[in-house]
Write an enzyme that holds these catalytic residues in place. Structure first.
Site, PDB file in Angstrom:
ATOM      1  N   ARG A 120      32.072  28.839  38.481  1.00  0.00           N
ATOM      2  CA  ARG A 120      33.390  29.485  38.304  1.00  0.00           C
ATOM      3  C   ARG A 120      33.909  29.226  36.892  1.00  0.00           C
ATOM      4  NH1 ARG A 120      34.621  33.493  41.754  1.00  0.00           N
ATOM      5  NH2 ARG A 120      36.749  33.299  41.013  1.00  0.00           N
ATOM      6  N   THR A 126      39.057  35.975  36.764  1.00  0.00           N
ATOM      7  CA  THR A 126      38.695  37.284  37.336  1.00  0.00           C
ATOM      8  C   THR A 126      39.150  38.442  36.435  1.00  0.00           C
ATOM      9  OG1 THR A 126      39.004  36.305  39.527  1.00  0.00           O
ATOM     10  CG2 THR A 126      38.975  38.716  39.410  1.00  0.00           C
ATOM     11  N   HIS A 160      29.667  38.190  39.540  1.00  0.00           N
ATOM     12  CA  HIS A 160      30.253  37.536  40.718  1.00  0.00           C
ATOM     13  C   HIS A 160      29.668  36.138  40.783  1.00  0.00           C
ATOM     14  CE1 HIS A 160      31.418  36.535  44.812  1.00  0.00           C
ATOM     15  NE2 HIS A 160      30.191  36.054  44.942  1.00  0.00           N
TER      16      HIS A 160
HETATM   17  P1  GDP Z   1      36.243  36.955  41.869  1.00  0.00           P
HETATM   18  O1  GDP Z   1      35.777  35.923  42.889  1.00  0.00           O
HETATM   19  O2  GDP Z   1      36.696  36.295  40.578  1.00  0.00           O
HETATM   20  O3  GDP Z   1      35.220  38.035  41.617  1.00  0.00           O
HETATM   21  O4  GDP Z   1      37.562  37.659  42.460  1.00  0.00           O
HETATM   22  P2  GDP Z   1      37.914  38.269  43.918  1.00  0.00           P
HETATM   23  O5  GDP Z   1      36.931  37.847  44.953  1.00  0.00           O
HETATM   24  O6  GDP Z   1      39.351  37.970  44.171  1.00  0.00           O
HETATM   25  O7  GDP Z   1      37.792  39.860  43.672  1.00  0.00           O
HETATM   26  C1  GDP Z   1      36.549  40.510  43.765  1.00  0.00           C
HETATM   27  C2  GDP Z   1      36.446  41.545  42.672  1.00  0.00           C
HETATM   28  O8  GDP Z   1      37.379  42.608  42.922  1.00  0.00           O
HETATM   29  C3  GDP Z   1      36.777  41.076  41.265  1.00  0.00           C
HETATM   30  O9  GDP Z   1      35.708  40.413  40.620  1.00  0.00           O
HETATM   31  C4  GDP Z   1      37.167  42.368  40.564  1.00  0.00           C
HETATM   32  O10 GDP Z   1      36.004  43.112  40.161  1.00  0.00           O
HETATM   33  C5  GDP Z   1      37.871  43.131  41.690  1.00  0.00           C
HETATM   34  N1  GDP Z   1      39.339  42.943  41.695  1.00  0.00           N
HETATM   35  C6  GDP Z   1      39.993  41.840  42.133  1.00  0.00           C
HETATM   36  N2  GDP Z   1      41.326  42.022  42.064  1.00  0.00           N
HETATM   37  C7  GDP Z   1      41.523  43.279  41.588  1.00  0.00           C
HETATM   38  C8  GDP Z   1      42.687  44.052  41.309  1.00  0.00           C
HETATM   39  O11 GDP Z   1      43.832  43.616  41.492  1.00  0.00           O
HETATM   40  N3  GDP Z   1      42.489  45.322  40.832  1.00  0.00           N
HETATM   41  C9  GDP Z   1      41.252  45.830  40.624  1.00  0.00           C
HETATM   42  N4  GDP Z   1      41.146  47.091  40.146  1.00  0.00           N
HETATM   43  N5  GDP Z   1      40.131  45.122  40.855  1.00  0.00           N
HETATM   44  C10 GDP Z   1      40.257  43.860  41.340  1.00  0.00           C
END
Ligand code: GDP
Length: 196
Positions: A120, A126, A160
């Protein structure tokens, strides 16, 4: 102390831009051991199973948009027709299904002490514009939430990386068969972890 396993997915934007080697190299040089690697064209079913179908996950993702919009004085209803975090999270999950099938994805399993925290840290925030320089997302991407939402797609953030030990185990089992994972000792780990 037990070693942890983390799943890494180089998403289609990372694959298309030809930076797989540079990204994998960051995990190797920090000392994590690669125990599985492959290329795969993800199915819709696998992507649905990969990202949690829980209210908590939808709310976390939706809240990211709401917090960001509040800072910028934007109204989430202009894109999502709602201010409900869970509904926004569900929409983003739908976008992820399309995004992760734009090209094959590159998958890796890395292993090491505190592997989850390390992957991470190396991946970065993110939201690419908030990801620190030196992190993968900070160095190789510059997307913003409002641009991504306006274009009805997920943030293009290259990678990811498993977020918790439990997610790491679940994700590794989802994407890799036991015979695709390799148990071996590296020269580096002998020097780093030897008790002698
Ligand atoms: P990660 O673990 O850092 O990948 O974050 P999450 O599991 O919370 O979200 C999964 C993926 O969804 C992220 O890597 C982004 O590609 C996408 N994503 C997350 N939040 C948002 C958002 O608010 N808007 C958009 N357009 N994409 C998002």
């Amino acid at each position: 102390m037990n070693k942890q396993k983390a799943l890494l997915i180089i998403k289609p934007d990372g694959v298309q831009r030809g930076i797989i080697g540079k990204i994998v190299s960051r995990f190797e040089t920090v000392g994590l051991k690669i125990i599985g690697l492959k290329f795969e064209w993800a199915t819709k079913e696998k992507i649905i199973a990969h990202y949690p179908e829980t209210e908590a996950w939808f709310a976390k993702v939706g809240q990211r948009t709401l917090t960001n919009y509040e800072k910028k004085g934007l109204d989430a209803r202009s894109v999502f027709k709602t201010n409900d975090a869970v509904s926004i999270g569900k929409t983003v999950k739908g976008w992820l299904i399309t995004y992760l099938q734009e090209s094959p994805v590159f998958l890796a399993v890395v292993e090491g002490y505190d592997a989850i925290e390390i992957v991470r840290k190396l991946s970065g925030n993110t939201i690419p514009v908030l990801a620190a320089p030196g992190t993968i997302r900070g160095d190789f991407s510059h997307d913003t939430i409002d641009l991504a939402n306006e274009q009805n797609r997920p943030l293009r953030n290259i990678i990811h990386a498993s977020d918790t030990v439990e997610d790491g185990e679940k994700e590794v089992n989802l994407w890799f068969k036991p015979e695709e994972l390799f148990s071996y000792e590296t020269a580096g780990e002998k020097f780093m972890y030897s008790m002698k």
